[in-house]
Each structure stands twice: as C-alpha cells, then as structure tokens.
Design an enzyme around this catalytic site. Structure first.
Site, PDB file in Angstrom:
ATOM      1  CE  LYS A  10      -0.272   4.232  -6.532  1.00 29.29           C
ATOM      2  NZ  LYS A  10      -0.120   3.315  -5.388  1.00 29.29           N
ATOM      3  CB  ALA A  65       3.766   5.684 -15.743  1.00 28.35           C
ATOM      4  CG  ASN A  74      -1.488   1.303   1.594  1.00 26.74           C
ATOM      5  OD1 ASN A  74      -2.438   1.770   0.967  1.00 26.74           O
ATOM      6  ND2 ASN A  74      -0.891   1.967   2.590  1.00 26.74           N
ATOM      7  CE1 TYR A  76       0.220   7.627  -6.647  1.00 27.78           C
ATOM      8  CE2 TYR A  76      -1.565   8.319  -8.086  1.00 27.78           C
ATOM      9  CZ  TYR A  76      -1.131   7.728  -6.914  1.00 27.78           C
ATOM     10  OH  TYR A  76      -2.052   7.234  -6.010  1.00 27.78           O
TER      11      TYR A  76
HETATM   12  P1  NAD Z   1      -1.040   8.425   3.146  1.00 29.43           P
HETATM   13  O1  NAD Z   1      -0.087   9.484   2.713  1.00 29.43           O
HETATM   14  O2  NAD Z   1      -2.034   8.698   4.221  1.00 29.43           O
HETATM   15  O3  NAD Z   1      -0.247   7.094   3.543  1.00 29.43           O
HETATM   16  C1  NAD Z   1       0.822   6.605   2.781  1.00 29.43           C
HETATM   17  C2  NAD Z   1       1.832   6.008   3.731  1.00 29.43           C
HETATM   18  O4  NAD Z   1       2.892   5.431   2.939  1.00 29.43           O
HETATM   19  C3  NAD Z   1       2.477   7.058   4.657  1.00 29.43           C
HETATM   20  O5  NAD Z   1       2.391   6.666   6.013  1.00 29.43           O
HETATM   21  C4  NAD Z   1       3.916   7.132   4.168  1.00 29.43           C
HETATM   22  O6  NAD Z   1       4.845   7.419   5.194  1.00 29.43           O
HETATM   23  C5  NAD Z   1       4.109   5.730   3.594  1.00 29.43           C
HETATM   24  N1  NAD Z   1       5.227   5.692   2.656  1.00 29.43           N
HETATM   25  C6  NAD Z   1       5.475   6.557   1.638  1.00 29.43           C
HETATM   26  N2  NAD Z   1       6.620   6.233   1.031  1.00 29.43           N
HETATM   27  C7  NAD Z   1       7.109   5.148   1.674  1.00 29.43           C
HETATM   28  C8  NAD Z   1       8.280   4.371   1.526  1.00 29.43           C
HETATM   29  N3  NAD Z   1       9.198   4.667   0.594  1.00 29.43           N
HETATM   30  N4  NAD Z   1       8.467   3.323   2.357  1.00 29.43           N
HETATM   31  C9  NAD Z   1       7.578   3.040   3.334  1.00 29.43           C
HETATM   32  N5  NAD Z   1       6.439   3.754   3.516  1.00 29.43           N
HETATM   33  C10 NAD Z   1       6.223   4.797   2.708  1.00 29.43           C
HETATM   34  O7  NAD Z   1      -1.763   8.010   1.797  1.00 29.43           O
HETATM   35  P2  NAD Z   1      -3.030   7.073   1.457  1.00 29.43           P
HETATM   36  O8  NAD Z   1      -3.995   7.945   0.753  1.00 29.43           O
HETATM   37  O9  NAD Z   1      -3.451   6.251   2.604  1.00 29.43           O
HETATM   38  O10 NAD Z   1      -2.330   6.173   0.337  1.00 29.43           O
HETATM   39  C11 NAD Z   1      -2.139   4.782   0.454  1.00 29.43           C
HETATM   40  C12 NAD Z   1      -2.086   4.202  -0.947  1.00 29.43           C
HETATM   41  O11 NAD Z   1      -3.336   4.443  -1.592  1.00 29.43           O
HETATM   42  C13 NAD Z   1      -1.011   4.834  -1.849  1.00 29.43           C
HETATM   43  O12 NAD Z   1      -0.378   3.815  -2.595  1.00 29.43           O
HETATM   44  C14 NAD Z   1      -1.819   5.739  -2.750  1.00 29.43           C
HETATM   45  O13 NAD Z   1      -1.183   5.931  -3.999  1.00 29.43           O
HETATM   46  C15 NAD Z   1      -3.114   4.985  -2.870  1.00 29.43           C
HETATM   47  N6  NAD Z   1      -4.257   5.821  -3.259  1.00 29.43           N
HETATM   48  C16 NAD Z   1      -4.717   6.814  -2.447  1.00 29.43           C
HETATM   49  C17 NAD Z   1      -5.807   7.580  -2.869  1.00 29.43           C
HETATM   50  C18 NAD Z   1      -6.390   8.702  -2.044  1.00 29.43           C
HETATM   51  O14 NAD Z   1      -7.256   9.440  -2.542  1.00 29.43           O
HETATM   52  N7  NAD Z   1      -6.004   8.885  -0.809  1.00 29.43           N
HETATM   53  C19 NAD Z   1      -6.402   7.316  -4.097  1.00 29.43           C
HETATM   54  C20 NAD Z   1      -5.901   6.295  -4.898  1.00 29.43           C
HETATM   55  C21 NAD Z   1      -4.822   5.552  -4.454  1.00 29.43           C
END
Ligand code: NAD
Length: 247
Positions: free
Chosen positions: A159, A157, A92, A155
């Site tokens: 995903k 690409a 994630n 991003y």
């Molecule tokens: P968030 O920023 O709340 O959480 C992401 C977490 O990933 C953070 O705690 C961060 O410290 C951790 N992280 C980042 N880089 C890292 C690394 N190199 N090693 C270890 N940990 C790392 O974001 P979220 O919205 O909960 O996102 C979670 C996933 O969901 C992501 O992959 C994001 O792309 C995807 N996503 C989110 C949304 C949205 O609208 N929030 C939509 C589509 C996809």
C-alpha cells in the site's frame, strides 16, 4: 456533481464488494457507463445490475484477476469494445494476509504485491495506452501505507508502494493529460474489515466512531475522478474519520 460522468466510461476493480461496489453505484448515479472488474463472474454480474439500478446508461461484467497482466489487457479491451472508450480507472481491488515476519514466505509477498501493487500497474499501463486527455486514475491505498499493525508487512509495503506508483503515474500522466491520485482509507465497514483477525482478536482496536461507510470513501474517489478535481495531480488523501490524527 450531478451528471459529472455523463458520456464517460469507468472501470472499477474489486467492484463487486465494499468500497468498490459503493464506487460503482456512485459513478453510475452520476451517469458513468461502468465496467465491473472482480474475480468472480456472478458477483461481477450482480454488481452490473446494481450499476444499472443506480443509473448507469450501460454496464459490463469484466471477470478478471488483476494480478495477471494478460487478463487485465483483455478486460480493458472488452470494456472499450462494449462501452466505446475509457475515461476513469479506479484501482480498488486488494487483499490482506496475516502472518508475522518470521513466518512469511516469498509466495506470501508475491501474492500481495501482485494484487495490491501490480494489479494497479497493469491497469495504469492499459489506461496510458488507451485513454484520451482528461482521463483519471484513482488508486485505493490504506492508512497502513503510513502507520501499521503487526502481522501485515506485505500489505503495508504494497500500500505504501501504491502511493509511490501514484506519484510516478501523475508525473508521467501529466503530458498525456491523464491525472492520478490516491485515497488512503482508514477503517471502513466492509467484509475486509470484519474478517481481519487482528480486529477480531482485539489486537487492532477501532472505535465505532472511527469506522466509515463504503460510500464515504466512494464520494472522495468520485470527486478525484471528476473534472472538479482537474488541478489535483498525485495527491494522497486520507479518508479515515481522523483516526490517524490522534496522539
Ligand atoms: P472487500 O473485500 O469488500 O472488496 C475487495 C474486492 O476486491 C472483493 O470483491 C474481491 O473479490 C476483489 N478482489 C480481491 N482480489 C482480487 C483480484 N486479484 N482480482 C480482482 N478482484 C479482486 O474489501 P474493501 O474493504 O471494499 O477493500 C477495497 C480496497 O480498500 C482494498 O484495496 C483495501 O485494501 C482497501 N482498504 C479497505 C479498508 C477497510 O477497512 N475496509 C481500509 C483501508 C483500505
């Protein structure tokens, strides 16, 4: 799904925040022992406390940058040493960058690909090396894999490539008895959404009814990771409140 993860061990990357933290709590509530992977040790330990509070029989902090293969290998080894086995990996952890194509440098691409794509690859490799039959991998992609906005090319690409990696993982996992599936969240109420400059500037318009809760995604991740989805392999499931179904 009560107790669906009893006696199972799950690693959740990016588990200290947002969708990852909701997944940690959801799997913990179903009886999983949890390894929380995130960048910062203190935030991992706080999430471990939340996992225990939600019902995890055991939980460990695994501070790790998922873009470094050696750190991932060490984190998986620590999880198995502490918790005894590995049954579920939720890839994630992710991040976005915001730059138009003419301003992008190689380093911008390499950082996003390293975290959003290679991070999942490193954990998948370790899962294949350590998991028994019945294991499950759930990747967290995005609707940006399918439709996107300006300024986020690496991003989008990465995903899209993660959806492809999920197909390859499902294919090569089948003879090992290891399933892999991917969710494509839409807008979800997490720090990542509200720090998005396209959203802040109104360039990416999101209706309130199209914003989901982290637990809406965690519920689907938990189902895909559970034995209830035992015949689901290589599926890409949109969890976006219908945002992409509009004309
Ligand atoms: P968030 O920023 O709340 O959480 C992401 C977490 O990933 C953070 O705690 C961060 O410290 C951790 N992280 C980042 N880089 C890292 C690394 N190199 N090693 C270890 N940990 C790392 O974001 P979220 O919205 O909960 O996102 C979670 C996933 O969901 C992501 O992959 C994001 O792309 C995807 N996503 C989110 C949304 C949205 O609208 N929030 C939509 C589509 C996809």
């Amino acid at each position: 799904m009560s107790g669906a993860f009893a006696k199972k061990v799950a690693i959740v990357t990016g588990g200290a925040s947002g969708i990852g933290l909701a997944t940690v709590k959801r799997l913990a509530a179903e009886g999983a022992a949890i390894g929380v992977v995130d960048l910062d040790g203190d935030r991992c330990r706080a999430a471990v406390g939340e996992a225990r509070g939600a019902g995890a029989p055991d939980a460990v902090a695994l501070p790790c940058d998922v873009s470094h293969g050696d750190q991932v290998t060490a984190a998986v080894r620590s999880a198995i040493d502490a918790l005894g086995r590995l049954d579920v990996v939720v890839n994630n952890a992710g991040l976005m960058s915001f730059r138009p194509i003419e301003e992008l440098e190689t380093e911008d691409w390499m950082r996003i690909l390293a975290v959003d794509l290679l991070g999942a690859f490193y954990f998948t490799k370790q899962a294949f090396l350590t998991m028994r039959r019945g294991g499950a991998i759930v990747n967290v992609s995005s609707i940006h894999a399918v439709e996107t906005t300006p300024g986020v090319a690496p991003y989008a690409a990465a995903k899209a490539a993660l959806v492809s990696l999920t197909r390859s993982t499902a294919l090569e996992g089948k003879p090992r008895g290891i399933r892999a599936n991917v969710v494509l969240p839409g807008a979800v109420d997490t720090p990542m959404l509200w720090s998005n400059p396209n959203v802040k500037a109104g360039l990416e318009k999101i209706e309130r009814s199209d914003v989901g809760r982290p637990q809406d995604v965690a519920d689907v991740i938990a189902w895909l990771a559970s034995d209830q989805a035992a015949f689901v392999w290589g599926a890409a499931i949109r969890v976006d409140g219908g945002r992409l179904t509009k004309l």
